[in-house]
Design an enzyme around this catalytic site. Structure first.
Site, short mmCIF file in Angstrom:
data_model
loop_
_atom_site.label_atom_id
_atom_site.label_comp_id
_atom_site.label_asym_id
_atom_site.label_seq_id
_atom_site.Cartn_x
_atom_site.Cartn_y
_atom_site.Cartn_z
N SER A 231 46.74 40.85 36.07
CA SER A 231 46.29 41.85 35.09
C SER A 231 46.32 43.23 35.71
CB SER A 231 44.87 41.54 34.63
OG SER A 231 43.94 41.85 35.66
N ASP A 232 46.58 44.25 34.90
CA ASP A 232 46.30 45.60 35.36
C ASP A 232 44.78 45.68 35.54
OD1 ASP A 232 46.54 48.22 36.15
OD2 ASP A 232 47.79 48.82 34.45
N TRP A 233 44.32 46.70 36.25
CA TRP A 233 42.90 46.75 36.63
C TRP A 233 42.00 46.84 35.39
CZ3 TRP A 233 45.82 45.37 40.07
CH2 TRP A 233 45.46 45.25 41.41
#
Ligand SMILES: *[C@@H]1O[C@H](CO)[C@@H](O)[C@H](O)[C@H]1NC(C)=O
Length: 688
Positions: A231-233
């Site tokens: 996932s992106d942050w």
């Protein structure tokens, strides 16, 4: 437009590996071997360790911006994930490479691969054309992973603007998805990228990190991606849905306050209630371990050390990319290269290092001084160096320009990530004019000096019409985003040590409306479809100011003797699904050659480009699409052959009904030239 597509993942570890029973075997030998090792290791992990491997340890914990749990029993370390599209973030002594858009501007696959390799040793928007982005991504991944570092393709997918990227939905039709946006990701998977990062936005109303359509279906089934999706942050929004639609790792494992943990104990709960199967958890872990084995990180990978100085000779690549990405747009009276001028004026607040200090702005979140790091020429014998605040620039600049043989005036245009606002720009740019009243500065300088050359440092196209109205403006040097070697690279070109050889990786139009697509409020329905950048200009017959692929040189090139040879057959691709998609999509089905001659007096390098026009039996397709390019280094008077290998995918369209890539029957037109509009040679081949 494509946002930067690659980042870097660093890991540290020791050794393990025995024969094991592979449960899922990718149709690729090296990946299959990595899966076999992963299965052996997987069998030795308990559920707690597996959950640790797929869950970040939480924001602010660990050496990197993202860290996972470790599994000492299989010698698997805490994986360290770090930003690195142009160098390793937060490290003490690393090279600030030229950004990827500058790399695309060189069209030089060797420099791009070397750049990737060096970034890998120290630890990816290329542009609006999927072919150029795809090739550049491929070279970068092979460079990074060749150095034993896991690359990550991001942001997956349709994260095409900064505004509202954490709330908006990108709704794009299936054909455009395949032919534009998924295309370079297919190249990334083909290049065996270890991981992909699901983005912040929604796709068709569903968060990217819980979208069955983009993760399971497009990436893992259609492109046969054997690696893992991270996932992106904080782009994760659910526990079970994210797991069941194909997300494999969550980062950083909590929100920025340390709360809102969605995997870890929550994933354990979902497993207990059979909302997520044990087999799915094993699949996540297997993918993560396989990527680690695939890149050889199980043997001899050093401990993570962000303070190490491992730059070596990398600045030579940084300088070469910055230099060869410079595009000469205008050079009236052959004012350049400089011929020992007695007096040069250099004007503009961006000609000096930020007066507050080289790294004064956290994450470079300000627009003061030189746009890229360190304007550090030292090699020009300056008569004047004007570094007043922008409002003073005009008057002082004109004064400096008066009486100089040549006046260089610098303008900039910046953009960035939405969490910092700079001069009223919240990430994306609010307009396409130069910042800091650059048009007025140029006007005042050009009024004072008839030999004015404008140097542009910009993140993307700006409007040049106002600048070009000044008769004193004799030249425009598009210096892009140069990275740390900024001044050195520019001086190489201005003094003619290097003949400029970059070409525009996007179109520069005359009016903002000319692009036909813009930053939107709310959701983006991508109504322009396939018609972005030059595809749109060509379809609507809009005259650009400087077209995609354009760039001048200090010499001249001649194109001659085109040959076209094709073995292509019409119909769908039918090959085995290997990483990147059906295998036959990447087979060469036509070869085109052309002779390029340096007909001038100076050594140089020419980027010959090949564009394809589809037969009428295909559904409506852009008039011309880039499907090949080659950079030839040519001494004055020398000739060489450009060879373009056209793959099956390059002459296919995505058939929405059949859900396959189809080669249409009929006559394909081939154009070879110096830009998307300067087409010098034509050929055809017919597919039965
Ligand atoms: C999004 O919706 C469009 C229109 O229905 C469809 O063509 C496309 O395949 C969908 N994309 C995904 C990833 O589900």
């Amino acid at each position: 437009m494509f946002s930067n597509i690659l980042t870097t993942i660093v890991a540290a570890a020791a050794v393990f590996g025995q024969l094991g029973q592979a449960q899922t075997t990718p149709a690729d030998e090296k990946w299959a071997a990595a899966y076999e090792k992963a299965n052996t290791a997987l069998a030795r992990l308990n559920q707690g360790e597996k959950i640790g491997l797929v869950t970040g340890v939480g924001w602010g914990k660990g050496a990197c911006v993202g860290n996972t749990g470790s599994a000492p029993g299989i010698n698997y370390p805490s994986l360290c994930l770090q930003d690195g599209p142009l160098g390793l973030r937060h490290a003490k002594s690393v090279t600030a490479f030229a950004p990827s858009i500058q790399a695309a501007s060189t069209w030089d696959v060797e420099l791009i691969r070397q750049r990737g390799q060096y970034m890998g040793e120290e630890a990816r928007a290329f542009g609006p054309d999927p072919y150029l982005t795809g090739i550049a991504s491929m070279e970068t991944i092979e460079g990074i992973q060749g150095a034993g570092v896991q690359a990550c393709a991001k942001h997956y997918i349709l994260n095409e603007q900064e505004k509202n990227r954490e709330t908006m939905s990108s709704n794009v039709d299936d054909r455009t998805m395949h032919e534009l946006y998924l295309w370079p990701f297919a190249d990334c998977v083909k290049a065996n990228v270890a991981s992909a990062m699901c983005s912040y936005n929604k796709v068709n109303g569903t968060w990217a990190c819980e979208s069955e359509g983009i993760m399971n279906k497009l990436l893992k089934e259609e492109l046969a991606f054997p690696g893992y999706v991270v996932s992106d942050w904080n782009a994760q929004h659910s526990t079970a849905q994210a797991a069941n639609t194909g997300m494999d790792m969550t980062m950083p494992g909590s929100d920025y306050d340390g709360n809102n943990v969605l995997w870890g104990p929550q994933l354990q709960g979902a497993l207990g209630q059979n909302q997520v199967s044990g087999a799915r958890l094993d699949d996540m872990v297997r993918r993560i371990l396989a990527a680690w084995y695939y890149t050889g990180q199980d043997t001899g990978f050093p401990a993570v050390n962000l303070n190490a100085n491992v730059q070596g000779n990398h600045k030579e690549n940084a300088r070469a990319v910055a230099r060869d990405g410079i595009v000469l747009l205008k050079n009236d009276d052959n004012l350049l290269p400089l011929k020992k001028p007695a007096k040069i004026a250099v004007i503009g607040s961006s000609t000096v290092v930020n007066p507050d200090g080289l790294n004064a702005c956290p994450d470079r979140g300000c627009n003061k001084g030189a746009l890229a790091m360190g304007w550090g020429s030292g090699t020009v014998d300056l008569t004047y160096l004007v570094s007043h605040s922008p409002s003073d620039d005009g008057g002082a600049g004109a004064q400096a320009a008066q009486g100089a043989d040549i006046a260089f005036v610098f303008v900039t245009s910046d953009s960035g990530e939405g969490y910092i606002e700079v001069d009223g720009h919240g990430g994306d740019r609010n307009h396409l004019d130069p910042w800091h009243d650059g048009n007025r500065l140029v006007q005042q300088v050009a009024a004072a000096n008839p030999n004015t050359i404008v140097v542009v440092h910009s993140v993307g196209p700006i409007l040049l019409e106002s600048i070009l109205q000044n008769t004193g403006v004799k030249g425009i040097v598009w210096a892009g985003l140069p990275g740390q070697e900024n001044g050195n690279a520019l001086v190489d070109v201005l003094f003619g040590d290097t003949n400029p050889n970059g070409k525009l990786p996007y179109t520069i139009g005359k009016r903002a409306e000319d692009w036909g697509a813009a930053i939107v409020d709310g959701d983006d329905n991508f109504r322009e479809g396939l018609y972005i950048d030059y595809r749109h200009f060509d379809k609507e017959a809009i005259e650009p100011r400087y077209e995609f692929g354009f760039g001048l040189s200090y010499t001249t090139y001649e194109y001659s003797d085109i040959t076209v040879d094709s073995s292509a057959t019409s119909g769908p691709a039918t090959g085995t699904r290997k990483p990147g998609g059906r295998e036959d999509l990447f087979e060469t089905v036509a070869t085109v050659t052309a002779t390029i001659t340096n007909s001038g007096e100076v050594d140089g390098a020419e980027i010959a480009q090949l564009y394809v026009s589809y037969p009428e039996s295909a559904p409506e397709t852009p008039p011309r699409q880039l499907r090949g390019f080659q950079k030839l280094k040519l001494a004055a008077g020398a000739s060489d052959t450009a060879t373009f290998n056209i793959r099956r995918r390059d002459i296919s369209y995505w058939d929405v009904g059949a859900q396959e890539w189809i080669v249409p029957a009929g006559e394909f037109k081939i154009s070879v030239g110096a830009s998307s509009r300067d087409l010098k040679l034509d050929g055809t081949f017919t597919v039965a």
